[in-house]
Write a protein that holds these residues in place. Structure first.
Motif, PDB file in Angstrom:
ATOM      1  N   MET A   1       0.859  -1.172   0.000  1.00 54.63           N
ATOM      2  CA  MET A   1       0.000   0.000   0.000  1.00 54.63           C
ATOM      3  C   MET A   1       0.903   1.232   0.000  1.00 54.63           C
ATOM      4  O   MET A   1       1.766   1.377   0.851  1.00 54.63           O
ATOM      5  N   ASP A   2       0.682   2.117  -0.958  1.00 57.04           N
ATOM      6  CA  ASP A   2       1.492   3.334  -0.990  1.00 57.04           C
ATOM      7  C   ASP A   2       0.828   4.441  -0.159  1.00 57.04           C
ATOM      8  O   ASP A   2      -0.257   4.254   0.395  1.00 57.04           O
ATOM      9  N   ASP A   3       1.491   5.591  -0.075  1.00 61.87           N
ATOM     10  CA  ASP A   3       0.998   6.694   0.757  1.00 61.87           C
ATOM     11  C   ASP A   3      -0.398   7.146   0.334  1.00 61.87           C
ATOM     12  O   ASP A   3      -1.276   7.358   1.169  1.00 61.87           O
ATOM     13  N   PHE A   4      -0.586   7.314  -0.965  1.00 68.80           N
ATOM     14  CA  PHE A   4      -1.888   7.771  -1.453  1.00 68.80           C
ATOM     15  C   PHE A   4      -2.995   6.798  -1.053  1.00 68.80           C
ATOM     16  O   PHE A   4      -4.054   7.214  -0.593  1.00 68.80           O
ATOM     17  N   GLU A   5      -2.776   5.522  -1.250  1.00 66.19           N
ATOM     18  CA  GLU A   5      -3.801   4.525  -0.917  1.00 66.19           C
ATOM     19  C   GLU A   5      -4.150   4.559   0.565  1.00 66.19           C
ATOM     20  O   GLU A   5      -5.311   4.428   0.943  1.00 66.19           O
TER      21      GLU A   5
ATOM     22  N   SER B   1       1.307  11.491   6.775  1.00 69.13           N
ATOM     23  CA  SER B   1       1.807  12.282   7.898  1.00 69.13           C
ATOM     24  C   SER B   1       0.609  12.613   8.773  1.00 69.13           C
ATOM     25  O   SER B   1      -0.549  12.496   8.339  1.00 69.13           O
ATOM     26  N   SER B   2       0.882  13.026   9.980  1.00 71.70           N
ATOM     27  CA  SER B   2      -0.203  13.436  10.877  1.00 71.70           C
ATOM     28  C   SER B   2      -0.962  14.611  10.279  1.00 71.70           C
ATOM     29  O   SER B   2      -2.187  14.675  10.363  1.00 71.70           O
ATOM     30  N   THR B   3      -0.238  15.530   9.657  1.00 68.34           N
ATOM     31  CA  THR B   3      -0.861  16.703   9.046  1.00 68.34           C
ATOM     32  C   THR B   3      -1.785  16.287   7.900  1.00 68.34           C
ATOM     33  O   THR B   3      -2.902  16.792   7.788  1.00 68.34           O
ATOM     34  N   ALA B   4      -1.322  15.369   7.061  1.00 68.17           N
ATOM     35  CA  ALA B   4      -2.144  14.912   5.933  1.00 68.17           C
ATOM     36  C   ALA B   4      -3.406  14.218   6.425  1.00 68.17           C
ATOM     37  O   ALA B   4      -4.510  14.475   5.914  1.00 68.17           O
ATOM     38  N   LEU B   5      -3.258  13.348   7.416  1.00 71.32           N
ATOM     39  CA  LEU B   5      -4.429  12.636   7.934  1.00 71.32           C
ATOM     40  C   LEU B   5      -5.412  13.595   8.604  1.00 71.32           C
ATOM     41  O   LEU B   5      -6.632  13.472   8.421  1.00 71.32           O
ATOM     42  N   LEU B   6      -4.896  14.542   9.354  1.00 73.41           N
ATOM     43  CA  LEU B   6      -5.759  15.533   9.990  1.00 73.41           C
ATOM     44  C   LEU B   6      -6.470  16.383   8.949  1.00 73.41           C
ATOM     45  O   LEU B   6      -7.677  16.631   9.048  1.00 73.41           O
TER      46      LEU B   6
ATOM     47  N   ILE C   1      -6.057  13.556  -8.808  1.00 74.81           N
ATOM     48  CA  ILE C   1      -5.123  14.477  -9.466  1.00 74.81           C
ATOM     49  C   ILE C   1      -3.953  14.805  -8.541  1.00 74.81           C
ATOM     50  O   ILE C   1      -2.811  14.937  -8.981  1.00 74.81           O
ATOM     51  N   ALA C   2      -4.233  14.901  -7.249  1.00 73.46           N
ATOM     52  CA  ALA C   2      -3.204  15.263  -6.266  1.00 73.46           C
ATOM     53  C   ALA C   2      -2.456  14.049  -5.714  1.00 73.46           C
ATOM     54  O   ALA C   2      -1.610  14.202  -4.834  1.00 73.46           O
ATOM     55  N   ARG C   3      -2.725  12.867  -6.217  1.00 74.53           N
ATOM     56  CA  ARG C   3      -2.190  11.639  -5.613  1.00 74.53           C
ATOM     57  C   ARG C   3      -0.672  11.620  -5.508  1.00 74.53           C
ATOM     58  O   ARG C   3      -0.122  11.076  -4.557  1.00 74.53           O
ATOM     59  N   GLY C   4       0.040  12.216  -6.445  1.00 75.99           N
ATOM     60  CA  GLY C   4       1.502  12.203  -6.411  1.00 75.99           C
ATOM     61  C   GLY C   4       2.086  13.090  -5.330  1.00 75.99           C
ATOM     62  O   GLY C   4       3.249  12.946  -4.959  1.00 75.99           O
ATOM     63  N   ASP C   5       1.291  14.010  -4.802  1.00 72.98           N
ATOM     64  CA  ASP C   5       1.771  14.957  -3.802  1.00 72.98           C
ATOM     65  C   ASP C   5       1.369  14.589  -2.387  1.00 72.98           C
ATOM     66  O   ASP C   5       1.615  15.355  -1.462  1.00 72.98           O
ATOM     67  N   ILE C   6       0.735  13.444  -2.223  1.00 72.40           N
ATOM     68  CA  ILE C   6       0.228  13.068  -0.901  1.00 72.40           C
ATOM     69  C   ILE C   6       1.188  12.088  -0.236  1.00 72.40           C
ATOM     70  O   ILE C   6       1.550  11.060  -0.820  1.00 72.40           O
TER      71      ILE C   6
END
Length: 190
Positions: free
Chosen positions: A1-5, A77-82, A69-74
């Motif tokens: 599973m990658d970050d985006f998934e 991280s705690s910030t991303a999940l929040l 569209i933004a999948r490559g930039d995700i």
């Protein structure tokens, strides 16, 4: 599973619940309509609330596809999940407000529409601003914002949403909601 998934699993769960909330609200309204008809009571679903539900669903789908569209930039991280949880939770709140919990308390759902439209559309405008801010902060995504058609369609969206928030006439409100829906249909067909 990658970050985006990993991040998208949370996003899609919350956005999926938003879709369920919209469809559940429509189901409750239809049940109430049939019950009122059987009891010879008065209850009308009207046009405004279902049109708002369709618009919110199309708007939600646009944000779902924007995540791709933004999948490559995700990155996880705690910030991303929040951020994802907050963003999708606001969508759930907007979807939750479209239909009343107890539609039997209304003779016509158009009354409910006029009570909640500013909140629902205001929440969607906040989400749009957040998305534009995120895109502008990512160099690869910012290039997509530079296209004139993107700006024209965004200005049309914001103008129609603002009009829907303030127009008090039922017929004009129906026309504006239909234009908002048509805008998304045109974008999806391009």
């Amino acid at each position: 599973m990658d970050d985006f998934e990993f991040v998208f699993a949370l996003y899609s769960l919350l956005l999926g619940l938003s879709m369920v909330e919209l469809l559940g609200g429509l189901g409750r309204a239809i049940e109430t309509r049939f019950a009122a008809e059987a009891e010879r009571g008065a209850f009308a679903i009207g046009w405004l609330t279902p049109l708002l539900a369709i618009f919110v669903m199309l708007d939600l789908l646009s944000f779902w596809s924007a995540a791709w569209i933004a999948r490559g930039d995700i990155a996880v991280s705690s910030t991303a999940l929040l951020g994802v949880a907050a963003f999708a939770s606001v969508y759930f709140l907007a979807a939750r407000l479209v239909f009343p919990s107890h539609p039997e308390g209304f003779a016509n759902l158009d009354v409910h529409y006029f009570r909640v439209r500013r909140i629902v559309l205001g929440l969607l405008l906040v989400l749009l601003a957040a998305q534009l801010g995120y895109y502008a902060s990512q160099p690869e995504l910012a290039a997509a914002l530079a296209r004139p058609i993107a700006w024209v369609m965004t200005v049309v969206l914001v103008a129609l949403m603002a009009a829907a928030m303030w127009v008090k006439d039922r017929r004009w409100s129906i026309a504006i909601l239909a234009a908002l829906i048509l805008r998304y249909v045109v974008i999806y067909l391009l």
